[in-house]
Structures are given as structure tokens and as C-alpha cells.
Design an enzyme around this catalytic site. Structure first.
Site, PDB file in Angstrom:
ATOM      1  CD  GLU A 152       1.709  11.096  -4.644  1.00 53.21           C
ATOM      2  OE1 GLU A 152       2.916  10.861  -4.822  1.00 53.21           O
ATOM      3  OE2 GLU A 152       0.823  10.925  -5.515  1.00 53.21           O
ATOM      4  CD  GLU A 246       1.792   9.421 -10.264  1.00 48.86           C
ATOM      5  OE1 GLU A 246       2.893   9.227  -9.771  1.00 48.86           O
ATOM      6  OE2 GLU A 246       0.766   9.576  -9.561  1.00 48.86           O
TER       7      GLU A 246
HETATM    8 MN    MN Z   1       0.783  10.260  -7.455  1.00 48.61          MN
END
Ligand code: MN
Length: 287
Positions: A152, A246
């Protein structure tokens, strides 16, 4: 249409929780995917893992797995013993996820989180090199267990190794495994990239997982993230993976502290209703 998911910690103050109630809730709200904490799944008993997976299967829900490695497991550390612990931890999580069918694991799995470059250092290359070397060892467990490791890309205030999609491409190409992929997140892209859509297009078929959230981590639909551009870019690269929101709106607990939620963004809002609105909004721009 991509499967759309949500991260359980939207509703929690702590990372380590019972995921079962969230399977029911998220399925009820209409999501396709529940993203859970990979660390928690890694430390469950085999029976607990099986029960989690069969509950998700019963509800028609896919699972994905996310973690920012704690400092004790930093695979980019200058300390060889810490790197070895980190590699073992990644292998353990990959094996655990493999037991319940494999799938998508990602996050800050190439170092630790949250982290900043040590004072008086300016060259991150040794960190990147150590991380790539560690990842090349750990990724075999991903390959053996049908797990994808998605690196990420996050903003500079949370990590220093991988702040742009270009850096992630170089990293994943260096690791050189079919199970090493990139995860982009619109909250982080908004801070670091010149153009959000271009970053997605650059990632191309290396994009393995996609996180969405507004510039202030509200659910998609509230802020100034260019959703139309993002939808077009994902279609252009024919992205077939999960799109997982998220959002974080609640201060308090370890989650509020780690995410730096220092004001209550949820005042006057019902979390479940907001999640459902964001789900419809997301399916709209993905079309
Ligand atoms: Mn994230």
C-alpha cells in the site's frame, strides 16, 4: 462490476476485535467484501479462522486482509533479528489466510506503520533494499498459499518508503513475483500524486487492491476526491479487483489515535446509513 467492501475498523475503537458481528452487519448493508485485520486472523486458532470463513461464505461475503506491520516486525529494519521476525510474521499470516482459501492481503507490509525516517538520515535506499530482500523471502509463502501481497502506497506522514505509485512500481518489479501487487488508496493518492487518475493508470495490471476514502477520510461522496476520474481510470486499466472503503470518523481508542482522528467527524451521522450511502455512491462511479 468490482466487488465493493468496507473495513471493519470504521465501527471500532480497537484493531483487535471479534469480526463476526461485522460479517452480519456488512452483508445486511449490501456490501460484497469485509476487510479485516490480517494480524488478528494470523493469531486465531485454526477453528476460529474456519468459523470466520464459513460465516462469511454463508452471507455471500468475500474477505480481504489488511495490516500495517508493528515496529517489532519491520522487514526494512537495519536490525537483522527484527527483519527475521517480520518475515516470519508475514509467512504466518500468509499461511493462515491460505488455510481459509487465500486471497488479498495488503497494507504497510513492506516496513512498519506508522513510521518516519530516523533523524539525521536522508537516504531511504538502504531501507528499500532491505525491504525488497526481506519481501523476496516472505513472498514465497504468499505464492504457496494463493495469497497476494499488496503493497500500500501511503502518504509521507505515515511512512517514508513508498509514497508514490512510481515508487511502488519500482518496488514490486524488484520483488519480481506474480503475487506481489500494488495497493493504492485515494486518501493517500490525493496527498502525494500530481494526478490521481494517472497514478492508477500507471499501476495498470500491477494494481491488486484499491482503497477508497475522502481527503479527510470521510466515506466516499463527502469530500473533493475526483471520483469520476477514478472510475474512468479503473475502467481504462480493466481493474477487476476489490474496491474497499476505509472511512474513519470516530476519535478514541487505538484506532482513533493511530489514524489521528482528533475531532468527531461522525456528529449527527448514523454510521450504518453513511456506509450504505457511500456504497451506492461507489457503485455509481464504478459503473
Ligand atoms: Mn488504506
Amino acid at each position: 462490476m468490482n466487488k465493493v467492501g468496507i473495513y471493519y475498523a470504521y465501527w471500532t475503537h480497537e484493531w483487535d476485535v471479534d469480526f463476526h458481528p461485522f460479517i452480519d452487519k456488512v452483508a445486511e448493508l449490501g456490501f460484497d467484501v469485509l476487510e479485516v485485520n490480517a494480524g488478528t486472523v494470523g493469531t486465531m486458532s485454526a477453528d476460529e479462522r474456519k468459523s470466520l470463513k464459513s460465516h462469511a461464505d454463508d452471507k455471500g461475503l468475500a474477505l480481504s486482509y489488511c495490516i500495517g506491520l508493528p515496529h517489532a516486525y519491520d522487514i526494512a529494519s537495519a536490525d537483522e533479528a527484527v527483519r527475521a521476525k517480520g518475515i516470519a510474521y508475514l509467512q504466518q499470516m500468509a499461511a493462515a489466510i491460505g488455510e481459509i482459501g487465500g486471497g488479498n492481503m495488503g497494507g504497510i507490509i513492506y516496513s512498519c506503520w506508522p513510521a518516519t525516517m530516523p533523524k539525521n538520515e536522508t537516504d531511504k535506499r538502504p531501507y528499500v533494499e532491505r525491504s525488497v530482500n526481506s519481501m523476496q523471502k516472505a513472498i514465497k509463502a504468499a505464492e504457496d498459499n494463493h495469497v497476494f501481497f499488496n503493497m500500500e502506497v501511503v502518504n509521507r506522514f505515515e511512512q517514508f518508503i513508498m509514497n508514490t505509485c512510481d515508487e511502488a512500481i519500482a518496488y514490486v518489479d524488484a520483488v519480481d513475483s506474480p503475487n506481489a501487487k500494488i495497493m493504492l488508496d485515494t486518501f493517500h493518492l490525493n496527498i502525494e500524486e500530481d494526478f490521481v487518475g494517472e497514478a492508477i493508470i500507471k499501476a495498470g495490471d500491477r494494481l491488486g487492491h484499491f482503497h477508497i476514502g475522502e481527503n479527510n477520510r470521510m466515506p466516499p461522496g463527502y469530500g473533493h476526491i475526483p471520483w469520476t476520474e477514478i472510475g474512468a481510470a479503473l475502467r481504462q486499466i480493466n481493474y477487476q479487483g476489490y474496491v474497499v472503503m476505509e472511512p474513519f470518523m470516530m476519535p478514541g481508542g487505538q484506532v482513533g489515535s493511530d489514524i489521528k482522528v482528533f475531532r468527531d467527524l461522525s456528529i449527527g451521522l448514523n454510521l450504518d446509513e453513511e456506509a450504505q450511502k457511500a456504497l451506492l455512491f461507489t457503485r455509481g462511479f464504478l459503473k
